[in-house]
Motif scaffolding. Structure first.
Motif, PDB file in Angstrom:
ATOM      1  N   SER A  56       8.583   4.792  -9.300  1.00 48.36           N
ATOM      2  CA  SER A  56       8.026   6.142  -9.230  1.00 48.36           C
ATOM      3  C   SER A  56       7.855   6.584  -7.779  1.00 48.36           C
ATOM      4  O   SER A  56       7.934   7.772  -7.466  1.00 48.36           O
ATOM      5  N   ALA A  57       7.615   5.609  -6.891  1.00 48.35           N
ATOM      6  CA  ALA A  57       7.519   5.919  -5.470  1.00 48.35           C
ATOM      7  C   ALA A  57       8.896   6.053  -4.836  1.00 48.35           C
ATOM      8  O   ALA A  57       9.158   6.987  -4.073  1.00 48.35           O
ATOM      9  N   LEU A  58       9.795   5.138  -5.155  1.00 45.19           N
ATOM     10  CA  LEU A  58      11.116   5.151  -4.532  1.00 45.19           C
ATOM     11  C   LEU A  58      11.898   6.408  -4.895  1.00 45.19           C
ATOM     12  O   LEU A  58      12.674   6.908  -4.077  1.00 45.19           O
ATOM     13  N   ARG A  59      11.709   6.918  -6.102  1.00 46.35           N
ATOM     14  CA  ARG A  59      12.415   8.129  -6.512  1.00 46.35           C
ATOM     15  C   ARG A  59      12.041   9.330  -5.662  1.00 46.35           C
ATOM     16  O   ARG A  59      12.800  10.299  -5.582  1.00 46.35           O
ATOM     17  N   ARG A  60      10.880   9.303  -5.052  1.00 46.53           N
ATOM     18  CA  ARG A  60      10.429  10.419  -4.219  1.00 46.53           C
ATOM     19  C   ARG A  60      10.923  10.303  -2.776  1.00 46.53           C
ATOM     20  O   ARG A  60      10.663  11.199  -1.976  1.00 46.53           O
ATOM     21  N   SER A  61      11.584   9.217  -2.434  1.00 46.86           N
ATOM     22  CA  SER A  61      12.047   9.015  -1.061  1.00 46.86           C
ATOM     23  C   SER A  61      13.090  10.047  -0.665  1.00 46.86           C
ATOM     24  O   SER A  61      13.885  10.491  -1.495  1.00 46.86           O
ATOM     25  N   GLU A  62      13.083  10.383   0.612  1.00 42.65           N
ATOM     26  CA  GLU A  62      14.025  11.344   1.173  1.00 42.65           C
ATOM     27  C   GLU A  62      14.722  10.715   2.377  1.00 42.65           C
ATOM     28  O   GLU A  62      14.071  10.157   3.251  1.00 42.65           O
ATOM     29  N   GLY A  63      16.035  10.813   2.423  1.00 44.32           N
ATOM     30  CA  GLY A  63      16.767  10.308   3.576  1.00 44.32           C
ATOM     31  C   GLY A  63      16.639   8.809   3.733  1.00 44.32           C
ATOM     32  O   GLY A  63      16.276   8.096   2.802  1.00 44.32           O
ATOM     33  N   PRO A  64      16.935   8.298   4.931  1.00 40.09           N
ATOM     34  CA  PRO A  64      16.823   6.859   5.177  1.00 40.09           C
ATOM     35  C   PRO A  64      15.360   6.422   5.135  1.00 40.09           C
ATOM     36  O   PRO A  64      14.472   7.147   5.591  1.00 40.09           O
ATOM     37  N   VAL A  65      15.119   5.243   4.598  1.00 39.66           N
ATOM     38  CA  VAL A  65      13.760   4.775   4.325  1.00 39.66           C
ATOM     39  C   VAL A  65      13.451   3.532   5.147  1.00 39.66           C
ATOM     40  O   VAL A  65      14.248   2.588   5.179  1.00 39.66           O
ATOM     41  N   ILE A  66      12.288   3.500   5.777  1.00 38.71           N
ATOM     42  CA  ILE A  66      11.796   2.295   6.429  1.00 38.71           C
ATOM     43  C   ILE A  66      10.573   1.813   5.669  1.00 38.71           C
ATOM     44  O   ILE A  66       9.618   2.567   5.455  1.00 38.71           O
ATOM     45  N   ASP A  67      10.618   0.562   5.204  1.00 28.01           N
ATOM     46  CA  ASP A  67       9.531  -0.049   4.445  1.00 28.01           C
ATOM     47  C   ASP A  67       8.711  -0.897   5.398  1.00 28.01           C
ATOM     48  O   ASP A  67       9.168  -1.951   5.864  1.00 28.01           O
ATOM     49  N   ILE A  68       7.517  -0.434   5.712  1.00 31.04           N
ATOM     50  CA  ILE A  68       6.658  -1.076   6.703  1.00 31.04           C
ATOM     51  C   ILE A  68       5.818  -2.146   6.015  1.00 31.04           C
ATOM     52  O   ILE A  68       5.024  -1.854   5.131  1.00 31.04           O
ATOM     53  N   GLY A  69       5.998  -3.396   6.439  1.00 30.04           N
ATOM     54  CA  GLY A  69       5.358  -4.514   5.763  1.00 30.04           C
ATOM     55  C   GLY A  69       6.076  -4.794   4.457  1.00 30.04           C
ATOM     56  O   GLY A  69       5.467  -4.833   3.391  1.00 30.04           O
ATOM     57  N   CYS A  70       7.392  -5.012   4.546  1.00 38.08           N
ATOM     58  CA  CYS A  70       8.224  -5.090   3.339  1.00 38.08           C
ATOM     59  C   CYS A  70       7.967  -6.326   2.501  1.00 38.08           C
ATOM     60  O   CYS A  70       8.390  -6.397   1.341  1.00 38.08           O
ATOM     61  N   GLY A  71       7.269  -7.352   3.066  1.00 36.35           N
ATOM     62  CA  GLY A  71       7.007  -8.553   2.285  1.00 36.35           C
ATOM     63  C   GLY A  71       8.305  -9.192   1.822  1.00 36.35           C
ATOM     64  O   GLY A  71       9.315  -9.169   2.534  1.00 36.35           O
ATOM     65  N   PRO A  72       8.321  -9.745   0.595  1.00 40.85           N
ATOM     66  CA  PRO A  72       9.531 -10.425   0.119  1.00 40.85           C
ATOM     67  C   PRO A  72      10.659  -9.498  -0.289  1.00 40.85           C
ATOM     68  O   PRO A  72      11.686  -9.961  -0.773  1.00 40.85           O
ATOM     69  N   GLY A  73      10.495  -8.183  -0.142  1.00 42.81           N
ATOM     70  CA  GLY A  73      11.638  -7.297  -0.118  1.00 42.81           C
ATOM     71  C   GLY A  73      12.071  -6.596  -1.387  1.00 42.81           C
ATOM     72  O   GLY A  73      13.147  -6.009  -1.430  1.00 42.81           O
ATOM     73  N   ARG A  74      11.220  -6.570  -2.410  1.00 41.98           N
ATOM     74  CA  ARG A  74      11.697  -5.985  -3.670  1.00 41.98           C
ATOM     75  C   ARG A  74      12.025  -4.499  -3.536  1.00 41.98           C
ATOM     76  O   ARG A  74      12.965  -4.015  -4.169  1.00 41.98           O
ATOM     77  N   LEU A  75      11.281  -3.763  -2.702  1.00 39.24           N
ATOM     78  CA  LEU A  75      11.520  -2.328  -2.575  1.00 39.24           C
ATOM     79  C   LEU A  75      12.800  -2.048  -1.792  1.00 39.24           C
ATOM     80  O   LEU A  75      13.602  -1.193  -2.178  1.00 39.24           O
ATOM     81  N   VAL A  76      12.993  -2.766  -0.691  1.00 41.36           N
ATOM     82  CA  VAL A  76      14.208  -2.583   0.100  1.00 41.36           C
ATOM     83  C   VAL A  76      15.425  -2.976  -0.720  1.00 41.36           C
ATOM     84  O   VAL A  76      16.457  -2.289  -0.701  1.00 41.36           O
ATOM     85  N   ALA A  77      15.335  -4.089  -1.456  1.00 43.98           N
ATOM     86  CA  ALA A  77      16.456  -4.523  -2.284  1.00 43.98           C
ATOM     87  C   ALA A  77      16.765  -3.492  -3.368  1.00 43.98           C
ATOM     88  O   ALA A  77      17.935  -3.218  -3.671  1.00 43.98           O
ATOM     89  N   ALA A  78      15.720  -2.917  -3.964  1.00 43.21           N
ATOM     90  CA  ALA A  78      15.933  -1.910  -5.005  1.00 43.21           C
ATOM     91  C   ALA A  78      16.610  -0.674  -4.429  1.00 43.21           C
ATOM     92  O   ALA A  78      17.516  -0.095  -5.048  1.00 43.21           O
ATOM     93  N   LEU A  79      16.203  -0.255  -3.247  1.00 44.26           N
ATOM     94  CA  LEU A  79      16.839   0.897  -2.609  1.00 44.26           C
ATOM     95  C   LEU A  79      18.300   0.598  -2.275  1.00 44.26           C
ATOM     96  O   LEU A  79      19.185   1.411  -2.525  1.00 44.26           O
TER      97      LEU A  79
END
Length: 257
Positions: A56-79
């Motif tokens: 629900s958060a990732l769908r609202r992203s615009e343009g290139p995304v920087i994930d601050i404190g990405c941890g083990p990376g599930r959000l970056v991998a999903a993007l």
């Protein structure tokens, strides 16, 4: 660029309890305050695939995304899996290694250090309580404003109840020494987070809750870049590109490029 110096505390995230938890993909792992109070950390969710609330958060992203404190990376991998340009940053070597292994571009870097594409990212993420990084939400919001492009979007997650505290904590998995280093951390519920945001000229553009997790989307007012700022951007292009790992170079077009 913000004049806020890198806090010493976040380096504690690279210590053994966190790395051990990531290697197992599960807890127990806590933030322990000096008074003994424990905040459980949801390692299992962090190490799983992005869930419906995350999406629900990732769908609202615009343009290139920087994930601050990405941890083990599930959000970056999903993007990345969805063809979205994204980069994760984290101070933990274990977190960066795991992010890269699951297909997420990532750099070991603090948000308070120089970052690739400063001032050109379309969206920044501060999820999983990462508004607490450095123990000063207002300073962190100021720094994120410098990382984003003018008019860029910040998507952040608030604490699930009304709280506003800045405390010293340490990582604790029940195995580490009692003398493990403390670092500054913050927690902010929706009301407190909105207050910090307005103090730094962020405007709320969306607010929602998913699976009991409250999210906010915030935007800084667009500003007109001066000629000198444009020149600085041009002069720093080589530095910006050199900060990407080789397998990322040229693969993350930034806002306005």
């Amino acid at each position: 660029m913000s004049t806020v110096l890198p806090p010493a505390g976040p380096a504690a995230w690279a210590t053994d309890p966190y790395a051990r938890a990531l290697s197992r993909g599960r807890g127990p792992l806590f933030l322990r305050r000096k008074d003994g109070w424990l905040l459980p950390l949801d390692v299992e969710r962090w190490c799983a695939e992005a869930d419906a609330a995350d999406l629900s958060a990732l769908r609202r992203s615009e343009g290139p995304v920087i994930d601050i404190g990405c941890g083990p990376g599930r959000l970056v991998a999903a993007l990345a899996a969805r063809g979205h340009r994204a980069l994760g940053i984290d101070v933990s070597e274990a977190a960066i290694g795991r992010t890269q292994r699951i297909g997420g571009p990532a750099l070991r870097r603090s948000v308070f250090e120089p970052l690739p594409g400063e001032g050109r990212w379309g969206t920044a993420l501060l999820i999983d309580g990462n508004i607490g990084i450095g123990g000063d939400p207002q300073a962190l919001l100021r720094r994120v404003g410098a990382v984003l492009a003018p008019g860029g979007l910040l998507i952040t997650e608030a604490a699930p109840h009304e709280v506003d505290e800045q405390v010293q904590v340490r990582l604790d998995d029940g195995r580490g020494p009692a003398g493990a280093p403390h670092f500054l951390w913050a927690r902010a519920g929706v009301s407190a987070l909105l207050g910090y945001a307005r103090a730094e000229d962020w405007e709320p553009v969306d607010q929602w809750e998913a699976d009991g997790r409250p999210f906010l989307a915030l935007r800084r007012a667009r500003t007109v870049r001066t000629i000198s700022q444009s020149a600085d951007t041009a002069n720093s292009a080589a530095v910006i590109s050199s900060q990407f790992p080789r397998n990322l170079s040229g693969d993350i077009p930034l806002a306005g490029s």
